[in-house]
Structures are given as C-alpha cells and as structure tokens.
Scaffold this active site. Structure first.
Site, PDB file in Angstrom:
ATOM      1  N   GLU A  31     -58.218  -4.157   2.455  1.00 61.42           N
ATOM      2  CA  GLU A  31     -58.700  -3.146   3.863  1.00 61.42           C
ATOM      3  C   GLU A  31     -58.105  -1.773   3.441  1.00 61.42           C
ATOM      4  OE1 GLU A  31     -55.428  -5.409   6.066  1.00 61.42           O
ATOM      5  OE2 GLU A  31     -57.372  -6.955   6.643  1.00 61.42           O
ATOM      6  N   LYS A  57     -54.228 -14.523  11.883  1.00 59.13           N
ATOM      7  CA  LYS A  57     -54.100 -14.301  11.003  1.00 59.13           C
ATOM      8  C   LYS A  57     -52.915 -14.408  10.373  1.00 59.13           C
ATOM      9  CE  LYS A  57     -55.987  -9.521   8.189  1.00 59.13           C
ATOM     10  NZ  LYS A  57     -57.009  -8.595   8.060  1.00 59.13           N
ATOM     11  N   ASP A  82     -63.615  -5.115  10.612  1.00 62.53           N
ATOM     12  CA  ASP A  82     -61.883  -5.218  10.270  1.00 62.53           C
ATOM     13  C   ASP A  82     -61.396  -6.584  10.949  1.00 62.53           C
ATOM     14  OD1 ASP A  82     -59.340  -5.013  10.047  1.00 62.53           O
ATOM     15  OD2 ASP A  82     -58.944  -3.165  10.867  1.00 62.53           O
TER      16      ASP A  82
END
Ligand code: AMP
Length: 607
Positions: free
Chosen positions: A171, A70, A8
């Site tokens: 996700e 990100k 993740d």
C-alpha cells in the site's frame, strides 16, 4: 488495450481505480461513493450483501455481518488477532479444518479468502459497470507488513472471485506511485499509512526516470482506527458500568451500536471539538425497561485515550528512518494515507516528528487504489518505463540446531531477490534434513511465522558435517517465497513454493471459486429478472390506470370487450410469473405488455 484495474482492499473501506488515457481515476460505486465499506453480510433470506448495504443493516444483523476481515486473513486459529476477534467480534469466528479461521454466517462456514473474494468481486463489478466491459485482471494492494501467508491468502481471494491478481503491491508503495506519477522528480519521501486496521510506514526514493525504490518499510498489523474505536468504546462501557452497574459487553447488539457510535464520534472529532454520543434503549433491563446512553466526548479526552496508539506509530517511524540510514531531515515530503490520518492528533504528531507539514495534494482514501491502477497499467503496457523496487518487510530464514533462526534474506532487501547459504549435516549418516522456513525477526525460530516445511531425503551416508546442503531462497515481485535445498555433491534437489499457507488447499480454493461462480450466475440472473420485473410492473400500473377510460371508449363493442378481457388476463398472468419468479414466462409477458400498452395508448388518443 486490455483493461486492468487497481484495487485497494482495505480493512474498513475498499476502493477501485483505473487509468484512462494517462489519467488515473477512482471509480465511484452505484451510490456515487468513491469507497465501499469492506463489509459482507448474509440476510435471513440467505442473500449476500456487500458494501454500503451490508453496513446499513449491520446493527440489526450483527451476527451475520463481517467487518475488518483483513485483520484475520492468512492468520492461524491460535494467533492473537483471531483470539481477539473470537472475544470481541459480533460475528461467529470458528476454527477451520487446517487450524485456519472461518466465519459462520447463517450456518455456512466461510473462509477469510472467501469473504475478501466477495469484496474483490464487488470492486470488479463497480469497475465493470463503469467501464461497460468485463474486467479480468487486477493489481491488489496489501499492507507492506503483510507476511507471506497473508499475501497468499489475498491471492487466493482473487482466484475465488475470478479476478486474476497480476501483482500484489504494498500500500505505501502504491501511494508513492500515485504521488510521483508523471511528476519527474527526484525526492526522498515517507508514506505514513494509518488505516482501519493496520499501520505502515515506508521510506522511498523517487527518481525522475520513474524508478520508485523502497528503502525501508515497517509497520504493525495490529494497530489502526479500530483500536481508536475500541478505546472510545471501552470508555463508554466503563462509564456506563460506573453509572448503571450494567456491563454492555454482554449484549452483542449493544456492542455493535457502541462500535458504530464510537467510530462516528471519532470521525466527528476530526472537525469538531466535541461529539455527542446518544444511544437510546441501548440495553433492556427488566421486562419493559431500557437504559439509554448519552455522553459528550471531547477531542481532548479522545486524544488522551488514544495518545499511546499514535506514539506507537511514531516510534515505528523513528526505527524505520534509522533502518533506512537516514536522518528525519532527509525526508523531503510526507504522504498521508488512510482515513485515520484525518485525525488532528495524528497530523500534529506526524508534522512534529518530520518537522514539516505533510503533503496536501493526495487524497488519503484514494491514493492507494490510484497507485495500484498505475502499476496495473504499467505491467501490461510495453512502453512503460516505470520500475518499482520494493523490499521484503520481514527477515526470511530457516530453523537450525537448537531451534535458532538462521537468517537468509534480511528485512528490507530489495525484491525480487534470491540468496543461498550452505549448511552441513549435524549427525553421522544423516540421510534427511528437514527444512523449516520462517519469516520474522526473532532469534528463536518458533517465535516467527512458519511459512512452510519440507524434507530433503536421500542424502548419502557420511560422517556429520561432511554433507553440504545448499539452501536457496527466492522472493518474486509479489513477495511470494520459494525455497529449495540441494545436496551439493549429488546435485539432488527439492523445493517448495511457499504457497499452501493461506490455510486453504488447492481443492478447497477451486470449490470455493466454483461456488462463487454459481452464485454470480444466480445473482446476474436475479438482477436481470428484477430489471424485467420493474419494467413489467411499471407498464402494468400504466395499463391498470387507463383501464377505466379504455372501457368507456371501446367497452360498447364486442371486439373492444374481448380486447379488454385479454388485457386483464395478461395483467393477471404477468403478475403470476412475477410471483413465481419465472423469468422465461415474464419475458414473454413483458413483450405482450408492451404491445398492449401501445394499443391502449392508441385507443386513449382517439378518445
Ligand atoms: P482506511 O482503512 O484507510 O479506509 O481507514 C479507515 C479508518 O479511518 C477507519 O478507522 C475510519 O474510522 C477512519 N476514518 C475515516 N475517516 C475519518 C475521519 N474523517 N476522521 C477520523 N477517522 C476517520
């Protein structure tokens, strides 16, 4: 069976998991933490730091410490998140050679995929340390709402880090996998994911035969915990300005401290009603004078400051449920993901909207990595029956006459999928058509994200509207798009895989991967050297300590004096090889030190 891990790759924190036997579990890092800050820094000595050690020095090295990368990955230089970072980030954001975004760390420019690669690599090392074997493959998660450029940039990070990303999954989908894994249930669930930088909501159907089908997904890539922190920061800055007439925004170091304090207060307010923010010497005024910041933030005040942010997430939930053709009451369980779902206001709002308490069984920080590991294992295990049916979060289409956006694959279509449509030429004797591929929901093409373009040439001469061109879109399981155009009469065909959009060329990616590999070799060598050095220093101290006693015992014989002189030389030489960082010499000296240590022990035992 070959080892594959699930990663993740979060905005704020990253997490790595693996399935052992039938059990997925999160792998703790060397410090024992299950998540690692997604932070990268370069020190004055040009040393690369990742994770907790990068975070620990962020305040004193703010300009060379990258966080929330990100938010910028796969984004064009002139896009809103990059513009925001240019104004507010303590690190230097620079324009890259392809209108992409780079970060200047001590004079070297790093692309965003390189920064993410450093984090991926760290997660890979954490897994390798734990498993005691090399790991080459991973499933990596991205927000469902990531567009193709962002996905591709993430994929490039893997290439640079030397990790083969065998699948990119969303996700929320990963979270649902972890939730439903092994449960054999039929259930409609919603995954509410509020992380550091992004918000995602997905509605899925889980069936007892291990099919996980996403029905609808939506989100906002500009909405997350950092926005809450910013609200608190703004409140602090404004209060300070009112009180002292000094604008803290002028000082990068002060800003970094404010950001940390704001986040800390926010986290405290998840369990307490008040949080004290205390920042002594926040800014210097005059020569020897400094101002301090001290304020109390009440949970209620924070909720007022951030209320609209939470409301925005609820509106997106409403739209998604509607898009899925469902009523809120059809949702049988709500899974919370992301550190921000610990905020009481968020939990209250979710429970209120869905009319039920969210599911308590999953850990919001770990569930995504667990799901990624489950998917990773399923992909390499032939016996696995698990099937993941995800959707494309954005509409895909091309630009047509008048700059309009013509949809080919609608939002929330199950992937992999392909669609085609026939278009005709718009001019007489038009021998070429330019295909501009966009992703987004706006009816004006240029308002959407440009994924790529290509030209189909060599069409035959004919009056307008007489030549038919078939445009086909194909989305694979990673959500990556390829497009082709075909002249229906001649069969002439041209296609592109929309890949070059991460902002990097193939050559650059290759060079970055090579640089990284070299760096890793150096790092490993340096780690080995440090381990040797530690061992040598320990033995050297021990010998040094017992020298006096050894002298008393054997110093009266010539043989003894010679041996002691030799030992003294050895200590000096070993120290020299440490100072010169000469690994080969130190290795030799280490062996000699071990022998000498034994002799000393023998001598002292006789004394
Ligand atoms: P993630 O991207 O899922 O790691 O979420 C990170 C975000 O969650 C950051 O903005 C953190 O400040 C926030 N966060 C983590 N733990 C808590 C907590 N206990 N209470 C409030 N926010 C938190």
């Amino acid at each position: 069976m070959e080892r594959v891990i699930g990663i993740d790759l979060g905005t704020t924190n990253s997490c790595v998991a693996v399935v052992e036997g039938d059990t997925p579990s999160v792998i703790p890092n060397r410090g024992g933490y299950k998540t690692t800050p997604s932070m990268v820094a370069v020190t004055e000595a040009d040393k690369r730091l990742v994770g907790h050690i990068a975070k620990r020095q962020a305040i004193t090295n703010a300009e060379n410490t990258v966080y929330a990368a990100k938010r910028l990955i796969g984004r064009q230089w002139n896009s809103p998140p990059v513009e925001a970072a240019r104004d507010t980030a303590p690190y230097r954001v620079i324009e890259g050679p392809h209108s992409d975004t780079r970060i200047d760390l001590r004079g070297k420019l790093y692309s965003l995929p390189e920064i993410s690669a450093m984090i991926l690599q760290e997660m890979k090392i954490i897994a390798e340390d734990y498993l005691g074997e090399p790991v080459a493959k991973a499933v990596v998660t991205v927000p469902a709402y990531f567009n193709d450029n962002q996905r591709q940039a993430t994929r490039d990070s893997g290439t640079i880090a030397g990790v083969e990303i065998i699948r990119i999954i969303n996700e929320p989908t990963a979270a649902a996998l972890a939730y439903g894994f092994g449960k054999k249930i039929d259930r409609t669930v919603a995954v509410y994911d509020l992380g550091g930088g992004t918000f995602d909501i997905s509605v899925l159907e889980i069936s007892s035969d291990e099919v996980f089908k996403v029905i609808s997904t939506a989100g906002d890539t500009f909405l997350g915990g950092e926005d809450f922190d910013t609200r608190i920061m703004d409140w602090l800055v404004q209060g300070f300005l009112d009180e002292h007439g000094v604008d803290l925004r002028q000082d990068r170091m002060a800003l970094q401290r404010l950001k940390d304090a704001a986040e800390k207060a926010k986290i405290e307010l998840s369990t307490q009603l008040e949080a004290e923010i205390n920042l002594p010497f926040i800014i210097s005024v005059g020569q020897n004078e400094a101002l301090h910041l001290q304020r109390m933030l009440r949970r209620e005040t924070m909720e007022e400051l951030c209320f609209d942010l939470v409301q925005r997430t609820m509106e997106i939930c409403r739209a998604t449920i509607q898009e899925a053709g469902l009523e809120v009451s059809d949702v049988e369980d709500v899974i919370l993901v992301g550190g921000m779902t610990r905020v009481p206001l968020v939990q209250r709002s979710v429970a209120e909207y869905f009319g039920r308490e969210p599911c308590k069984g999953v850990h919001p920080d770990e569930v995504v990595a667990l799901g990624a590991a489950i998917q990773a294992t399923a992909l390499i295990d032939d016996r696995s029956e698990m099937l993941l049916l995800d959707v494309t979060p954005h509409t895909l289409g091309i630009m047509i006459a008048g700059g309009l956006f013509e949809e080919l694959i609608p939002q929330n279509s199950t992937v992999p999928t392909s669609r085609s449509k026939i278009f005709t030429t718009v001019r007489d004797n038009q021998t070429a058509v330019k295909i501009l591929v966009f992703q987004g929901e706006n009816e004006r093409a240029e308002k959407n994200e440009l994924l790529g373009e290509f030209v189909l040439t060599g069409l035959r001469n004919a009056p307008k509207e007489q030549v038919e061109v078939e445009v086909s879109f194909d989305i694979n399981a990673d959500g990556i798009v390829s497009v082709s155009a075909k002249d229906l009469e001649t069969g002439l065909k041209q296609s592109i895989t929309v890949t070059a959009s991460s902002g990097l060329t193939e050559e650059e990616i290759l060079n970055m991967a090579n640089d990284n590999q070299e760096y890793m070799l150096d790092r490993r060598a340096s780690e080995e050297f440090d381990a040797m050095r530690q061992e040598a220093e320990r033995i050297m101290r021990e010998i040094d300590r017992s020298f006096h006693k050894a002298e008393q015992t054997v110093g009266n014989s010539e043989f003894g004096r010679e041996a002691l002189a030799k030992a003294r030389d050895l200590l000096d030489n070993a120290q020299q090889s440490i100072d010169q960082r000469d690994a080969a010499k130190l290795n030799e000296h280490l062996e000699a030190l071990k022998r000498t240590q034994k002799i000393f022990k023998g001598v002292l035992a006789r004394a």
